[in-house]
Design an enzyme around this catalytic site. Structure first.
Site, PDB file in Angstrom:
ATOM      1  N   CYS A   2       0.811  -1.224   0.000  1.00 23.39           N
ATOM      2  CA  CYS A   2       0.000   0.000   0.000  1.00 23.39           C
ATOM      3  C   CYS A   2       0.838   1.265   0.000  1.00 23.39           C
ATOM      4  CB  CYS A   2      -0.884   0.030   1.242  1.00 23.39           C
ATOM      5  SG  CYS A   2      -1.906  -1.414   1.417  1.00 23.39           S
ATOM      6  N   ARG A  27       4.913   0.381  -6.189  1.00 26.87           N
ATOM      7  CA  ARG A  27       4.916  -0.461  -4.991  1.00 26.87           C
ATOM      8  C   ARG A  27       4.001  -1.672  -5.159  1.00 26.87           C
ATOM      9  NH1 ARG A  27       6.590   2.470  -0.326  1.00 26.87           N
ATOM     10  NH2 ARG A  27       5.198   1.299   1.016  1.00 26.87           N
ATOM     11  N   TRP A  76      -2.828  -2.720  -1.670  1.00 26.24           N
ATOM     12  CA  TRP A  76      -2.409  -4.073  -2.051  1.00 26.24           C
ATOM     13  C   TRP A  76      -3.127  -4.987  -1.064  1.00 26.24           C
ATOM     14  CZ3 TRP A  76       0.275  -8.341  -0.083  1.00 26.24           C
ATOM     15  CH2 TRP A  76       0.816  -9.216  -1.039  1.00 26.24           C
ATOM     16  N   ASN A 102      -1.243   1.463   5.775  1.00 26.14           N
ATOM     17  CA  ASN A 102      -0.350   0.484   5.165  1.00 26.14           C
ATOM     18  C   ASN A 102       0.130  -0.431   6.280  1.00 26.14           C
ATOM     19  OD1 ASN A 102       1.634  -0.937   3.814  1.00 26.14           O
ATOM     20  ND2 ASN A 102       3.117   0.735   3.851  1.00 26.14           N
ATOM     21  N   GLY A 103      -0.009  -1.753   6.091  1.00 26.70           N
ATOM     22  CA  GLY A 103       0.424  -2.693   7.136  1.00 26.70           C
ATOM     23  C   GLY A 103      -0.719  -3.643   7.455  1.00 26.70           C
ATOM     24  N   GLU A 482      18.883 -16.047  -9.607  1.00 23.01           N
ATOM     25  CA  GLU A 482      18.368 -14.704  -9.895  1.00 23.01           C
ATOM     26  C   GLU A 482      17.763 -14.641 -11.306  1.00 23.01           C
ATOM     27  OE1 GLU A 482      17.578 -12.311  -8.211  1.00 23.01           O
ATOM     28  OE2 GLU A 482      17.528 -10.560  -9.499  1.00 23.01           O
ATOM     29  N   LYS A 486      13.880 -13.600 -12.016  1.00 24.34           N
ATOM     30  CA  LYS A 486      13.522 -12.488 -12.907  1.00 24.34           C
ATOM     31  C   LYS A 486      12.489 -12.947 -13.916  1.00 24.34           C
ATOM     32  CE  LYS A 486      14.519  -9.645 -11.413  1.00 24.34           C
ATOM     33  NZ  LYS A 486      15.186  -9.543 -10.192  1.00 24.34           N
ATOM     34  N   GLU A 489       9.036 -13.671 -12.269  1.00 24.38           N
ATOM     35  CA  GLU A 489       8.365 -12.453 -11.807  1.00 24.38           C
ATOM     36  C   GLU A 489       7.642 -11.723 -12.925  1.00 24.38           C
ATOM     37  OE1 GLU A 489      11.832 -10.365  -9.948  1.00 24.38           O
ATOM     38  OE2 GLU A 489      10.332  -9.787  -8.501  1.00 24.38           O
ATOM     39  N   HIS A 505      19.592 -35.966  -9.803  1.00 22.82           N
ATOM     40  CA  HIS A 505      19.009 -36.581  -8.610  1.00 22.82           C
ATOM     41  C   HIS A 505      17.490 -36.395  -8.557  1.00 22.82           C
ATOM     42  CE1 HIS A 505      22.948 -37.570  -7.108  1.00 22.82           C
ATOM     43  NE2 HIS A 505      23.336 -36.336  -7.388  1.00 22.82           N
ATOM     44  N   LYS A 605       6.613  -3.891  -4.655  1.00 26.29           N
ATOM     45  CA  LYS A 605       8.035  -3.544  -4.633  1.00 26.29           C
ATOM     46  C   LYS A 605       8.601  -3.673  -3.230  1.00 26.29           C
ATOM     47  CE  LYS A 605      11.863  -1.869  -6.354  1.00 26.29           C
ATOM     48  NZ  LYS A 605      12.674  -2.826  -7.143  1.00 26.29           N
TER      49      LYS A 605
END
Ligand code: AGP
Length: 610
Positions: A2, A27, A76, A102-103, A482, A486, A489, A505, A605
């Site tokens: 948020c 964000r 969010w 926010n939270g 990484e 990427k 995402e 394996h 973000k």
């Protein structure tokens, strides 16, 4: 997560709030809203599910809301689906209190029940609405007393912006575990989740600390601690340009940020190298302390964790000390073995990731000294660490990190050299060689970026793959993690990164004709072993895109279908070069697939909830 914006001044608030929200879009959010107080109409709230454009259209760019004080929010969703009614701002039943949050209010269920028993009717399913309703419940014609009583009942993490229709000459901002910053103008004040939302209007800011509350009027502000005692705050001047947070001609922030990596690397590294030596002015470690270290714990999430995975190889080789890399969300609940002789290296771009922040606090509580690598100046992790090194990457807007990853990586090299030098575990020759090579990295990055068309071509061949594997050994494996993240995402293609030797394996059963395997083979000592692993997947019909250094291109060309190459460098610096083709590969694949590259679905973000 948020985003909060608040404005109080003389101008119309709504267009400024919308502009601020547009700068917080990165964000991650699923709905947005505005509340503006005007003398003629009182409080008016407009909120909607979906993109900011919908809010912009509903309010004609803010023109339909009149008044010089207001709050804006991008949500969010955590508690309650994304919907108009669950969007913020939330208004108390009698319409007196307006809240953006926010939270997470952890005890919202019991507070909601308590209020419902008192006859309060809730409009939404959110945890945030309890704050507005609780304020109204406690209100006895004293705004601040209502805030005080409400805060006394809240558990969890919150940044709050509060407006009271009975006292529209002020806004109240509260910060506990979720970031908030105040922006100061000559005849206005702002509050926001981060400086990008205020920088167009003012560069003078004050970061609220945990537990602090601010009363903000058009003329100024006063901050109070959690005991409601006034505190004097230091003002900061933000010295980056607004253009740093704009696309500057690129189609996406991610493309711009990929291209900014040579410069970001220069800014982060070059000032810290003087006369061939790594100089970390901000740190004062000594040989005795380092010699007694029992362990280095690297704590981080996501890409920052992947930086830690690479750093482990470099640290252990150079320092001969055990290094454990922990996912922050696991660390805290795993009864970690930390002593006063443990160094916790905490890595975070935002400096606000709640998992990392709480893990860091736990490490400190257990006795560790905390050194952090952070991009956002004044962020919680930076302020609570014993020592901090800033990456000078500038603001990173795309959800998928690129330049922050690269500059974090750069700082791990400097720390490794600085410690190894103090501990005398590195030879003079190797020290000088790595330092000289470090100075060449930006030019080599420019070379790689200049050849991005070839990566775009490979992406055009494989953008329809249902699944892509990344394999490598040692440092190459850590870089593969990484590359795989990427891709997942931003392109939504399933992907896995595997230590190449581990494939047989189990996972090799997934390789079938046409499966794409990106094989990282730049780490010299294990090149031959990697070739065998590539042959193993080729024999099962895989298509292989190899990634290696110039000097080994021929070796891999004989086996792989296509090859991406980077210039040679010292092995410990390979991640800085290798990661760039992988970032570009993910970017171009996502582009071909028409994905929302800067704001991928479901992602935020700065992840400020556990
Ligand atoms: C990377 O592209 C992600 N956006 C994500 O994994 C990120 O690295 C992670 O959430 C940690 O964030 P931080 O560095 O701000 O703590």
């Amino acid at each position: 997560m948020c985003g909060i914006v608040g404005f109080i001044g003389k101008e119309e608030a709504a267009p400024i709030l919308l502009d601020g929200l547009s700068r917080l879009e990165y964000r991650g959010y699923d709905s947005a809203g505005l509340a503006v107080y005007g003398e003629d109409n009182g409080v008016r709230v407009v909120k909607t599910k979906g993109r900011l454009q919908a809010l912009f259209d509903l309010t004609q760019g803010g023109a339909t809301l009149h008044g010089a004080v207001g709050l804006g929010h991008t949500r969010w969703a955590t508690h309650g689906e994304p919907s108009d009614v669950n969007s913020h701002p939330h208004v108390s039943e009698r319409g007196r209190f307006v809240v953006v949050h926010n939270g997470i209010i952890e005890n919202y269920a019991e507070l909601r029940e308590f209020l419902q028993r008192k006859g309060v009717r809730f409009a939404s399913q959110t945890d945030s609405e309890v704050v507005a309703q609780l304020l109204e419940y406690h209100y006895r014609e004293d705004f601040l007393e209502a805030v005080r009583k409400t805060l006394g009942q809240l558990r969890g993490a919150y940044a709050l912006g509060i407006l009271c229709a009975d006292a529209p000459d002020k806004l109240v901002a509260v910060r506990k575990d979720s970031p908030l910053v105040l922006g100061h103008g000559d005849d206005f004040q702002m509050l926001a989740s981060d400086v990008t939302a205020v920088i167009k209007y003012t560069r003078e800011v004050t970061y609220l600390d945990n537990g602090e509350l601010a009363i903000i009027t058009a003329q100024g502000f006063q901050v109070y601690d959690s005991y409601f005692q006034p505190v004097e705050k230091e003002r900061h001047h933000v010295d980056w340009e607004i253009s740093a947070a704009e696309k500057g001609g690129y189609e996406h922030f991610m493309a711009k940020e990929i291209m900014e990596q040579p410069e970001a690397f220069r800014k982060t590294v070059f000032p810290r190298i003087r006369d061939g030596r790594v100089v970390l002015d901000d740190l004062c470690f000594d040989r005795d302390y380092l010699g007694k270290l029992d362990k280095i714990y690297i704590i981080a999430c996501g890409s920052s964790y992947h930086v830690g995975m690479v750093a482990k190889y470099n640290f252990e080789r150079l320092l001969r000390k055990p290094v454990e890399v922990a996912l922050a969300s696991e660390f805290r609940y795993s009864e970690p073995i930390v002593t006063k002789s443990t160094l916790a290296l905490v890595i975070s771009q935002s400096g606000e990731t709640i998992d990392t922040l709480t893990a860091m606090r736990e490490a400190k509580r257990l006795g560790a000294r905390v050194l952090s690598i952070v991009n956002v100046v004044g962020s919680s992790i930076a302020r609570e660490s014993d020592d901090v090194l800033y990456t000078w990457a500038g603001p990173e807007i795309a959800v998928a990190t690129t330049k922050a990853y690269s500059t974090q990586m750069a700082l791990t090299y400097l720390i490794a050299l600085y410690f190894a030098d103090l501990m005398q575990t590195i030879s003079r020759e190797e020290y000088s060689e790595v330092v000289s090579e470090l100075l060449l990295v930006p030019t080599k990055l420019e070379q790689i970026l200049a050849q991005r068309d070839s990566v775009q071509y490979f992406a055009s061949l494989y953008f329809n793959q249902p699944s892509i594997f990344f394999i490598g050994r040692n440092i190459d494996y850590a870089i593969g993690l990484e590359g795989s993240l990427k891709l997942k995402e931003i392109s939504y293609i399933h992907s896995e990164a595997y230590a190449a030797g581990e494939l047989k394996h189990g996972t090799i059963s997934l390789i079938e004709p046409g499966t794409l395997v990106v094989a990282l083979a730049s780490y010299g000592p294990l090149f031959e072993k990697m070739m065998s692993n590539i042959v193993e997947v080729k024999s099962r019909g895989a298509d292989v895109v190899g990634l290696t250094v110039e000097s080994r291109v021929e070796g891999i060309h004989r086996i792989a279908d296509h090859v991406m190459e980077v210039p040679d460098t010292h092995p410990m610096l390979l991640p800085s070069l290798d990661v760039v083709p992988l970032q570009l590969f993910a970017y171009y694949i996502a582009l071909q697939r028409g994905c929302d590259i800067d704001k991928p679905r479901n992602l935020a973000k700065s992840v400020t909830v556990e």
